[in-house]
Scaffold this active site. Structure first.
Site, mmCIF file in Angstrom:
data_model
loop_
_atom_site.group_PDB
_atom_site.id
_atom_site.type_symbol
_atom_site.label_atom_id
_atom_site.label_comp_id
_atom_site.label_asym_id
_atom_site.label_seq_id
_atom_site.Cartn_x
_atom_site.Cartn_y
_atom_site.Cartn_z
ATOM 1 N N ASP A 1 0.829 -1.209 0.000
ATOM 2 C CA ASP A 1 0.000 0.000 0.000
ATOM 3 C C ASP A 1 0.862 1.257 0.000
ATOM 4 O O ASP A 1 2.055 1.227 0.326
ATOM 5 C CB ASP A 1 -0.946 0.014 1.208
ATOM 6 C CG ASP A 1 -0.207 -0.033 2.539
ATOM 7 O OD1 ASP A 1 0.789 -0.778 2.650
ATOM 8 O OD2 ASP A 1 -0.616 0.678 3.485
ATOM 9 N N GLU B 1 0.118 -1.170 5.857
ATOM 10 C CA GLU B 1 1.181 -0.670 6.716
ATOM 11 C C GLU B 1 1.030 0.815 6.992
ATOM 12 O O GLU B 1 1.285 1.285 8.108
ATOM 13 C CB GLU B 1 2.545 -0.951 6.067
ATOM 14 C CG GLU B 1 3.750 -0.677 6.949
ATOM 15 C CD GLU B 1 4.302 0.738 6.824
ATOM 16 O OE1 GLU B 1 5.252 1.063 7.563
ATOM 17 O OE2 GLU B 1 3.796 1.520 5.989
#
Length: 446
Positions: free
Chosen positions: A87, A150
């Site tokens: 991400d 994350e």
């Protein structure tokens, strides 16, 4: 391999990173805002770009889009985990090149995620893919853990840890993003520094909240919610926590001392004995050096009245805190309450994490260190305290040796582009990173 074949392989590796960057896998704390189709496309693209990795490694899907691969080695005695995340943060600012283009311009790959953290994803996967093509079998089991949330401190990494616990896996070491081969890292030090995070600050977020009557802006009362919030923010800003110099920072400066300007060499070489003096010098040197010495407070969000002519009934401020090794969440909360000194300011804990344990500098660290020296011979390998947060902090539950290093050369401007605009990674820097991951895997001891 002929020169032509080598060039084709390098173009292929770069094209793979470009393909990943072009997919906008932006994570959000509000799950309803996440474009799950983009993450679906990314997983499909990973399988297309790295077919052998998907064919020959055992894959476990971790909710929602995280991946955990196992590459069986000749031994499972000392397994290793290589980490990265899929991400990225949202796009901000004005970019020289479109942020999800993956354009190669002036010898660099441009786009959100090139540095944080799709460069590491592609680097790890390409290293594994080429080793599989060569029929290589690692000396130890190698696990690849790719998180999907994350950037918002999500559940994927803790769930990956749970899966490893279920399987009885206790890694010999874990390697995640974090440090880099950083140039222009310290004033007067010309040599790049291969900084390896051996710990990271704890991340804690608070919300300061003041409530009141509100009302018409023509008749404001003294010390309403917005004024109280402003005063609380100012008090926090003017009252930093004490500075200190943890052991990894002392070792960092000891290693840099021979490369420092003459007036600084004695101070840096004797950092252990002159810790308080060094701490004061770092605080005076600017925000980046100062962050190496103490817990930091950043006011990141503000909210008040919904209209210009309405007095706010509720005012809020979000405070992001990075807790230094040696400090604690409890101590930070006590400090905030003491300096704010206002019972009308409610302090709510949004998230809290203690600093990570300091990983040892033993054989595993030595492997990382010598691989840096081999691939980046001009760099000074050194431990440091990582200021940002990574998914690897969750792996300290099952592993004593957690290191944070992205094997890419980064200038100061590049480091400043992370979570900002104009993020880009040099083509040669990326290819060196692929070689670094490959060499690390090849050198795992039996």
């Amino acid at each position: 391999m002929t020169p032509g074949e080598g060039a084709r392989d390098e173009r292929r590796a770069v094209e793979k990173l470009q393909a990943l960057v072009r997919i906008p896998t932006v994570s959000h704390r509000d799950a309803s805002l996440v474009d799950t189709a983009a993450f679906d496309r990314l997983l499909a693209e990973l399988e297309r770009q790295f077919p052998l990795l998907h064919e020959r490694l055992e894959l476990t899907r971790i909710p929602t889009h995280a991946l955990l691969f196992r590459w069986p080695g000749r031994s499972a005695e000392r397994p290793v985990v290589l980490m990265a995340h899929l991400d990225v943060v949202p796009v901000e600012g004005t970019w020289q090149h479109p942020p999800f283009s993956g354009d190669v311009v002036d010898g660099s790959i441009w786009g959100r995620g090139t540095l944080d953290d799709k460069g590491c994803v592609a680097g790890i996967c390409e290293a594994v893919e080429t080793l599989l093509e060569d029929g290589f079998v690692p000396a130890q089991d190698v696990w690849l853990s790719f998180g999907c949330d994350e950037e918002v401190s999500g559940d994927a990494a803790p769930l990956a840890v749970e899966e490893l616990v279920r399987r009885g896996v206790r890694p010999w070491f874990v390697l995640d993003e974090g440090g880099a081969v950083a140039s222009e890292a310290f004033p007067g030090v010309a040599a790049p520094v291969g900084v390896v995070g051996v710990t990271e600050k704890g991340v804690t977020s608070l919300e300061l909240r003041v409530e009141g009557r509100g009302g018409h802006a023509s008749t404001p009362a003294r010390m309403g919610p917005t004024a109280r919030i402003a005063r609380a923010i100012t008090r926090i800003d003017r009252s930093p926590m004490p500075a200190s110099t943890p052991e990894p920072t002392i070792e960092l400066f000891r290693r840099l001392a021979p490369h420092a300007p003459l007036p600084l060499r004695a101070l840096m070489a004797n950092a252990g004995r002159l810790g308080p003096v060094l701490s004061r010098a770092l605080v005076a040197a600017g925000p980046e050096p100062a962050a190496m010495t103490r817990t930091t407070f950043a006011v990141t969000t503000l909210s008040g009245s919904p209209a210009l002519n309405v007095v706010a009934a509720t005012a809020k401020a979000g405070v992001n805190i990075r807790i230094m090794v040696g400090d604690t969440v409890a101590g930070v909360l006590e400090h905030v309450r003491k300096v704010v000194a206002d019972d009308e300011v409610h302090i709510d804990v949004v998230e809290q994490n203690e600093p990570s344990p300091i990983s040892p500098r033993d054989e595993a660290f030595g492997l990382v260190e010598t691989t840096i020296a081999e691939l980046f011979p001009d760099a000074v390998p050194a431990p440091y305290v990582m200021m940002a947060a990574t998914d690897s902090r969750f792996f300290t539950r099952i592993c004593d040796r957690v290191y944070r290093f992205a094997p890419f050369r980064m200038t100061k401007a590049q480091r400043e582009s992370i979570h900002s605009y104009d993020e880009h990674l040099g083509v040669e820097a990326f290819l060196d990173g692929v070689r670094w991951y490959r060499r690390l895997i090849e050198r795992l001891p039996a």
